[in-house]
Design a protein around this motif. Structure first.
Motif, PDB file in Angstrom:
ATOM      1  N   ASP A 117       0.363   3.035  -0.443  1.00 48.94           N
ATOM      2  CA  ASP A 117       0.247   3.105  -1.535  1.00 48.94           C
ATOM      3  C   ASP A 117       1.800   2.517  -2.119  1.00 48.94           C
ATOM      4  O   ASP A 117       1.815   2.927  -3.433  1.00 48.94           O
ATOM      5  CB  ASP A 117       0.796   4.941  -1.615  1.00 48.94           C
ATOM      6  N   GLN A 143       0.140  -1.627  -3.236  1.00 49.06           N
ATOM      7  CA  GLN A 143      -1.232  -1.350  -3.216  1.00 49.06           C
ATOM      8  C   GLN A 143      -2.590  -2.693  -3.058  1.00 49.06           C
ATOM      9  O   GLN A 143      -2.401  -3.246  -3.938  1.00 49.06           O
ATOM     10  CB  GLN A 143      -1.759   0.061  -4.611  1.00 49.06           C
ATOM     11  N   SER A 196      -3.444   5.235  -4.053  1.00 46.30           N
ATOM     12  CA  SER A 196      -3.758   3.477  -4.431  1.00 46.30           C
ATOM     13  C   SER A 196      -4.660   2.780  -5.067  1.00 46.30           C
ATOM     14  O   SER A 196      -5.431   2.009  -4.109  1.00 46.30           O
ATOM     15  CB  SER A 196      -3.681   3.467  -2.358  1.00 46.30           C
TER      16      SER A 196
END
Length: 391
Positions: A51, A54, A69
């Motif tokens: 996240d 990403q 993400s």
């Protein structure tokens, strides 16, 4: 002495919250020969590297995550056509563009499968190559590093916090100081202690006890100071580094995002961004000789769970910043997110030992021989090829 482990046991919690959100951010400082500076930031709670950096260019990501993400089309900033930077770290983009920010996207310690915050953090700080006897490893890798550095001044080695960080524990002398204890649980920690355990009588009662303990431990800090502890810690670290100190290590909590990750990780990333930029501003010209390495105990699952979060995983990411860093790039290879590429069918496959990046930085910054790094500092480590992380 109240420790993270004792806090967990005393409240009958067998979950993650106490380990992921310790009583305070501890810090260590040490002097060393030369002008190079090193800052190690321990991100407690298992940061979700997928996240933060990403991999929107991976064709399998969309099927694994529905709200997290999602790349440049959802607020992240493209870095290289494959990875995008989480929007909460956008203040660090000038560092990326200046070649002073980089990351390794698929790393881990040798810790596998048990997914305990306590043991994972202990292994990260101990720097060992086995998770079989973590408690028997009494010293930390920064302390063993200091023992390999002629001219290291133990009078400038300190541990600041409720208990000395394992990373500086060992034969090299260090002093300690205990300030007032501050316990400020993050929103996701309170969520874990209330909503998730609401329907379980045992855990619901334990949650209430834990929150009462937290309230009792919090000092009477001015309201303006609450939530700013990371900035004060960064400023204090920079002040030490501008003097005799050459190595600093401290921790930032709040990375355990089982539920409501979008909100929780944004808060934690904002704090990390502010910490790094505070170091840069306060270090002044010394920033050009500084390397910041942000590490976490393990990654998180590649699949988003039903609570808008992620669970304990294996492969994670490591962030590096500083004027001494050869940045503007991702370090290492990418394992892929296809079913057959995952670790145990659920986690990002780690491709390199996180200790190898730390070891190569120690070799470049302080001239520590490779044999000493692979033997005394990081037992059992194979450093592999030089990733050339420093300018």
């Amino acid at each position: 002495m109240l420790t993270r482990r004792l806090f967990l046991k005393s409240t009958a919690l067998i979950g993650c919250s106490a380990a992921a959100h310790p009583l305070m951010s501890t810090a260590t400082f040490a002097g060393a020969p030369g002008e190079n500076r090193l800052v190690v930031i321990i991100l407690r709670g298992a940061m979700d590297g997928l996240d933060v950096f990403q991999p929107y260019g991976d064709p399998d990501l969309a099927a694994l995550r529905q709200t997290l993400s999602l790349g440049p089309d959802h607020g992240a900033t493209d870095l290289d056509g494959f990875f995008a930077l989480h929007s909460a770290l956008s203040p660090l983009l000038p560092l990326w563009n200046a070649g002073q920010l980089s990351f390794a996207p698929a790393v881990s310690t040798p810790y596998r499968d048990k997914r305990s915050h306590f043991d994972g953090q202990d292994m990260l700080e101990a720097g060992t190559g086995t998770d079989l006897e973590i408690d028997s490893q009494q010293d930390g890798w920064l302390n063993r590093l200091l023992q390999q550095m002629p001219g290291q001044d133990s009078e400038t080695a300190y541990s600041v916090g409720v208990a000395q960080m394992r990373i500086l524990r060992g034969a090299a002398e260090a002093k300690s100081w205990t300030p007032k204890v501050n316990m400020d649980l993050s929103p996701q920690a309170e969520l874990l202690l209330t909503r998730i355990y609401h329907d379980d009588p045992l855990f619901r009662e334990a949650s209430a006890q834990a929150l009462e303990i937290v309230a009792g431990l919090s000092p009477d800090l001015p309201e303006a100071k609450r939530g700013q502890e990371h900035l004060e810690l960064a400023s204090f670290a920079a002040n030490r580094l501008n003097g005799a100190t050459r190595i600093a290590s401290f921790s930032l909590p709040g990375w355990d995002t089982h539920a409501g990750q979008a909100r929780g990780i944004e808060r934690s990333l904002t704090r990390l961004s502010e910490t790094i930029l505070s170091l840069k501003a306060d270090l002044g010209a010394n920033w050009d000789r500084t390397t910041v390495m942000a590490m976490t105990e393990f990654g998180r699952t590649v699949r988003e769970n039903g609570s808008g979060g992620t669970d304990h995983g294996t492969g994670g990411a490591m962030l590096m910043a500083g004027g001494a860093v050869r940045g503007g790039r991702a370090l290492g290879d990418w394992p892929g997110l296809a079913e057959g590429d995952l670790y145990a069918g659920r986690d990002l496959m780690p491709l390199r030992d996180i200790r190898a990046y730390a070891a190569w930085a120690m070799h470049a910054k302080f001239g520590i021989p490779r044999a000493a790094l692979e033997g005394a500092v990081f037992p059992g480590l194979d450093m592999g090829s030089d990733p050339r992380i420093l300018a």
